[in-house]
Scaffold this motif. Structure first.
Motif, PDB file in Angstrom:
ATOM      1  N   ARG A 101       0.826  -1.189   0.000  1.00 27.69           N
ATOM      2  CA  ARG A 101       0.000   0.000   0.000  1.00 27.69           C
ATOM      3  C   ARG A 101       0.865   1.245   0.000  1.00 27.69           C
ATOM      4  O   ARG A 101       1.827   1.348   0.746  1.00 27.69           O
ATOM      5  CB  ARG A 101      -0.913   0.015   1.221  1.00 27.69           C
ATOM      6  CG  ARG A 101      -1.862  -1.168   1.294  1.00 27.69           C
ATOM      7  CD  ARG A 101      -2.773  -1.009   2.487  1.00 27.69           C
ATOM      8  NE  ARG A 101      -3.416  -2.279   2.792  1.00 27.69           N
ATOM      9  CZ  ARG A 101      -4.253  -2.458   3.800  1.00 27.69           C
ATOM     10  NH1 ARG A 101      -4.541  -1.458   4.585  1.00 27.69           N
ATOM     11  NH2 ARG A 101      -4.791  -3.630   4.027  1.00 27.69           N
ATOM     12  N   ALA A 161      -8.443  -5.521   1.916  1.00 27.96           N
ATOM     13  CA  ALA A 161      -7.146  -5.549   1.245  1.00 27.96           C
ATOM     14  C   ALA A 161      -6.715  -6.970   0.871  1.00 27.96           C
ATOM     15  O   ALA A 161      -6.134  -7.188  -0.195  1.00 27.96           O
ATOM     16  CB  ALA A 161      -6.097  -4.881   2.121  1.00 27.96           C
ATOM     17  N   ARG A 172      -8.303  -8.130  -2.577  1.00 31.76           N
ATOM     18  CA  ARG A 172      -8.233  -7.299  -3.782  1.00 31.76           C
ATOM     19  C   ARG A 172      -7.298  -7.919  -4.827  1.00 31.76           C
ATOM     20  O   ARG A 172      -6.387  -8.671  -4.479  1.00 31.76           O
ATOM     21  CB  ARG A 172      -7.725  -5.899  -3.436  1.00 31.76           C
ATOM     22  CG  ARG A 172      -8.662  -5.096  -2.574  1.00 31.76           C
ATOM     23  CD  ARG A 172      -8.041  -3.739  -2.255  1.00 31.76           C
ATOM     24  NE  ARG A 172      -8.634  -3.175  -1.051  1.00 31.76           N
ATOM     25  CZ  ARG A 172      -8.010  -2.350  -0.233  1.00 31.76           C
ATOM     26  NH1 ARG A 172      -6.759  -1.985  -0.480  1.00 31.76           N
ATOM     27  NH2 ARG A 172      -8.630  -1.881   0.826  1.00 31.76           N
ATOM     28  N   GLN A 184      -4.187  -4.002  -7.833  1.00 29.61           N
ATOM     29  CA  GLN A 184      -4.873  -2.820  -7.296  1.00 29.61           C
ATOM     30  C   GLN A 184      -4.021  -2.113  -6.243  1.00 29.61           C
ATOM     31  O   GLN A 184      -3.749  -2.634  -5.179  1.00 29.61           O
ATOM     32  CB  GLN A 184      -6.234  -3.193  -6.705  1.00 29.61           C
ATOM     33  CG  GLN A 184      -7.088  -1.972  -6.386  1.00 29.61           C
ATOM     34  CD  GLN A 184      -8.547  -2.326  -6.182  1.00 29.61           C
ATOM     35  OE1 GLN A 184      -8.877  -3.413  -5.711  1.00 29.61           O
ATOM     36  NE2 GLN A 184      -9.444  -1.416  -6.553  1.00 29.61           N
ATOM     37  N   GLU A 185      -3.630  -0.909  -6.576  1.00 29.56           N
ATOM     38  CA  GLU A 185      -2.809  -0.078  -5.700  1.00 29.56           C
ATOM     39  C   GLU A 185      -3.705   0.721  -4.760  1.00 29.56           C
ATOM     40  O   GLU A 185      -4.849   1.029  -5.087  1.00 29.56           O
ATOM     41  CB  GLU A 185      -1.973   0.880  -6.562  1.00 29.56           C
ATOM     42  CG  GLU A 185      -1.014   1.759  -5.791  1.00 29.56           C
ATOM     43  CD  GLU A 185      -0.254   2.694  -6.718  1.00 29.56           C
ATOM     44  OE1 GLU A 185       0.167   3.765  -6.255  1.00 29.56           O
ATOM     45  OE2 GLU A 185      -0.108   2.357  -7.922  1.00 29.56           O
ATOM     46  N   SER A 186      -3.202   1.068  -3.583  1.00 25.20           N
ATOM     47  CA  SER A 186      -3.983   1.869  -2.647  1.00 25.20           C
ATOM     48  C   SER A 186      -3.127   2.970  -2.054  1.00 25.20           C
ATOM     49  O   SER A 186      -1.902   2.878  -2.002  1.00 25.20           O
ATOM     50  CB  SER A 186      -4.534   0.992  -1.516  1.00 25.20           C
ATOM     51  OG  SER A 186      -3.486   0.500  -0.694  1.00 25.20           O
ATOM     52  N   ASP A 221      -3.087   5.406   1.432  1.00 24.51           N
ATOM     53  CA  ASP A 221      -3.649   5.589   2.770  1.00 24.51           C
ATOM     54  C   ASP A 221      -4.220   6.997   2.940  1.00 24.51           C
ATOM     55  O   ASP A 221      -3.644   7.980   2.477  1.00 24.51           O
ATOM     56  CB  ASP A 221      -2.567   5.343   3.825  1.00 24.51           C
ATOM     57  CG  ASP A 221      -3.075   5.553   5.233  1.00 24.51           C
ATOM     58  OD1 ASP A 221      -2.798   6.633   5.787  1.00 24.51           O
ATOM     59  OD2 ASP A 221      -3.759   4.674   5.763  1.00 24.51           O
ATOM     60  N   GLU A 247      -8.771   4.129   2.493  1.00 24.83           N
ATOM     61  CA  GLU A 247      -7.805   3.946   1.416  1.00 24.83           C
ATOM     62  C   GLU A 247      -8.411   4.455   0.110  1.00 24.83           C
ATOM     63  O   GLU A 247      -9.614   4.332  -0.124  1.00 24.83           O
ATOM     64  CB  GLU A 247      -7.425   2.474   1.277  1.00 24.83           C
ATOM     65  CG  GLU A 247      -6.659   1.923   2.478  1.00 24.83           C
ATOM     66  CD  GLU A 247      -6.339   0.456   2.312  1.00 24.83           C
ATOM     67  OE1 GLU A 247      -5.274   0.144   1.754  1.00 24.83           O
ATOM     68  OE2 GLU A 247      -7.174  -0.377   2.708  1.00 24.83           O
ATOM     69  N   LEU A 250      -8.682   4.032  -3.815  1.00 26.18           N
ATOM     70  CA  LEU A 250      -8.526   3.006  -4.840  1.00 26.18           C
ATOM     71  C   LEU A 250      -9.122   3.486  -6.154  1.00 26.18           C
ATOM     72  O   LEU A 250     -10.036   4.315  -6.162  1.00 26.18           O
ATOM     73  CB  LEU A 250      -9.259   1.707  -4.444  1.00 26.18           C
ATOM     74  CG  LEU A 250      -9.044   1.115  -3.059  1.00 26.18           C
ATOM     75  CD1 LEU A 250      -9.984  -0.076  -2.873  1.00 26.18           C
ATOM     76  CD2 LEU A 250      -7.603   0.680  -2.881  1.00 26.18           C
ATOM     77  N   ASN A 284     -10.472   1.237   6.206  1.00 23.92           N
ATOM     78  CA  ASN A 284      -9.399   0.235   6.224  1.00 23.92           C
ATOM     79  C   ASN A 284      -9.682  -0.930   7.168  1.00 23.92           C
ATOM     80  O   ASN A 284      -8.826  -1.784   7.374  1.00 23.92           O
ATOM     81  CB  ASN A 284      -8.049   0.886   6.544  1.00 23.92           C
ATOM     82  CG  ASN A 284      -8.008   1.548   7.909  1.00 23.92           C
ATOM     83  OD1 ASN A 284      -8.966   1.465   8.675  1.00 23.92           O
ATOM     84  ND2 ASN A 284      -6.907   2.206   8.219  1.00 23.92           N
ATOM     85  N   HIS A 335     -17.722   2.295   2.805  1.00 25.78           N
ATOM     86  CA  HIS A 335     -16.936   2.919   1.739  1.00 25.78           C
ATOM     87  C   HIS A 335     -17.682   4.102   1.137  1.00 25.78           C
ATOM     88  O   HIS A 335     -18.912   4.175   1.161  1.00 25.78           O
ATOM     89  CB  HIS A 335     -16.611   1.909   0.631  1.00 25.78           C
ATOM     90  CG  HIS A 335     -17.814   1.416  -0.113  1.00 25.78           C
ATOM     91  ND1 HIS A 335     -18.719   0.527   0.412  1.00 25.78           N
ATOM     92  CD2 HIS A 335     -18.275   1.692  -1.371  1.00 25.78           C
ATOM     93  CE1 HIS A 335     -19.672   0.260  -0.466  1.00 25.78           C
ATOM     94  NE2 HIS A 335     -19.428   0.970  -1.557  1.00 25.78           N
TER      95      HIS A 335
END
Length: 321
Positions: A5, A84, A87, A91-93, A95, A101, A103, A119, A161
């Motif tokens: 992350r 996490a 995923r 897939q990058e996240s 913080d 996070e 996304l 998170n 979310h």
């Protein structure tokens, strides 16, 4: 091996940071790249319903979200795709303050589409989080941040979310700006108004700080009806900056999860499960047959079914303390 992350160095997100994340993901993630490219060619119809410009988008990639099973048994049977550990490796996240996070949504509606999960795996409930939403709207100032209640379009009601999309895409905010609002009250840097002239009936909170806006929202929240079996009043929320440190938060009370025409079998069925984007003026149809037969009258009927009627909205307004 899963990507580590990414951590912001100053705990502050910006539109530029989000745009950069999208660019990196489209370069490195084939699924996301293909779906964003496909979005460039989606078909769109435009109508005006009750004085509000709306769009209807034919977007086959959204079939998973529109048809998501959100009953308790179905949720328990599938791994949470916002956690996490579950995923995709690509897939990058980033913080956000150790609580959320940032996304890229790989199944986009917007040309720039974000998902912002908490998170930790906790229920989709807005109580205690509206100030977070308003701060995100200030920092991501070219995006509209939106919230789908657990039975108001959320395809992951088991994981808290928000989402975000470029603000020039939805039509509701500009329609409200051009309409007549009924002022209700103001206090300590925030005001509350009511919009009943558009087919999407809503409350509008304009605030100079997230704290003032959150306090006004809590007054509204306390006056909204709670449907039996629900943990919070049914609603969709859209929030964006108005510049100079101000936010506008649009709260759309609901009474139904899906319209009576929702379904996949039969000529009268339409696979359209309204969420914040639909309330914001862009209706998503993942099936060609539904896209072809949608008319302004059908859209008005769907909104009348899932939104509170004018009398119910005005009753809420009278009960706000």
């Amino acid at each position: 091996m899963r990507n580590e992350r990414k951590k912001m160095t100053d705990s502050r997100i910006t539109s530029a940071v989000a745009d950069s994340l999208i660019a990196r993901q489209l370069n490195a993630w084939p699924l996301a790249r293909a779906n964003y490219r496909a979005l460039e060619n989606v078909e769109v119809k435009e109508f005006n319903i009750g004085g509000m410009p709306v769009k209807v988008q034919f977007n086959p990639a959204r079939a998973v979200s529109s048809g998501a099973k959100v009953d308790a048994a179905s949720l328990a049977a599938r791994p949470c795709f916002l956690c996490a550990a579950n995923r995709p490796a690509e897939q990058e996240s980033i913080d956000i303050d150790g609580r959320y996070e940032l996304l890229v949504n790989p199944f986009p509606i917007f040309p720039r589409h974000l998902t912002i999960p908490a998170n930790t795996h906790t229920e989709q409930l807005i109580s205690g989080r509206i100030a977070d939403m308003m701060r995100m709207a200030l920092e991501l100032d070219t995006y509209t941040i939106f919230y789908n209640g657990p039975r108001c379009g959320a395809s992951a009601p088991d994981h808290m979310h928000f989402q975000g999309g470029n603000s020039d895409f939805l039509t509701l905010a500009s329609a409200i700006e051009a309409s007549d609002l009924s002022f209700l009250q103001s206090d300590s840097g925030a005001s509350l108004s009511l919009s009943t002239s558009l087919p999407v009936r809503s409350f509008i909170i304009d605030s100079h700080s997230s704290e003032a806006g959150a306090a006004m929202f809590e007054r509204l929240y306390s006056a909204m009806p709670l449907v039996e079996g629900e943990k919070e009043p049914m609603m969709n929320i859209l929030c964006q900056t108005k510049g100079k440190g101000q936010t506008r938060t649009i709260v759309v009370p609901r009474r139904r999860h899906r319209p009576s025409c929702y379904g996949t079998n039969g000529e009268s069925c339409i696979m359209l499960s309204p969420a914040s984007v639909d309330m914001g003026g862009v209706f998503i149809t993942p099936r060609r047959t539904d896209f072809d037969k949608i008319t302004p009258d059908i859209l008005l009927g769907i909104l009348d079914e899932v939104c509170l009627d004018r009398n119910s909205i005005e009753t809420i307004a009278k009960n706000i303390k």
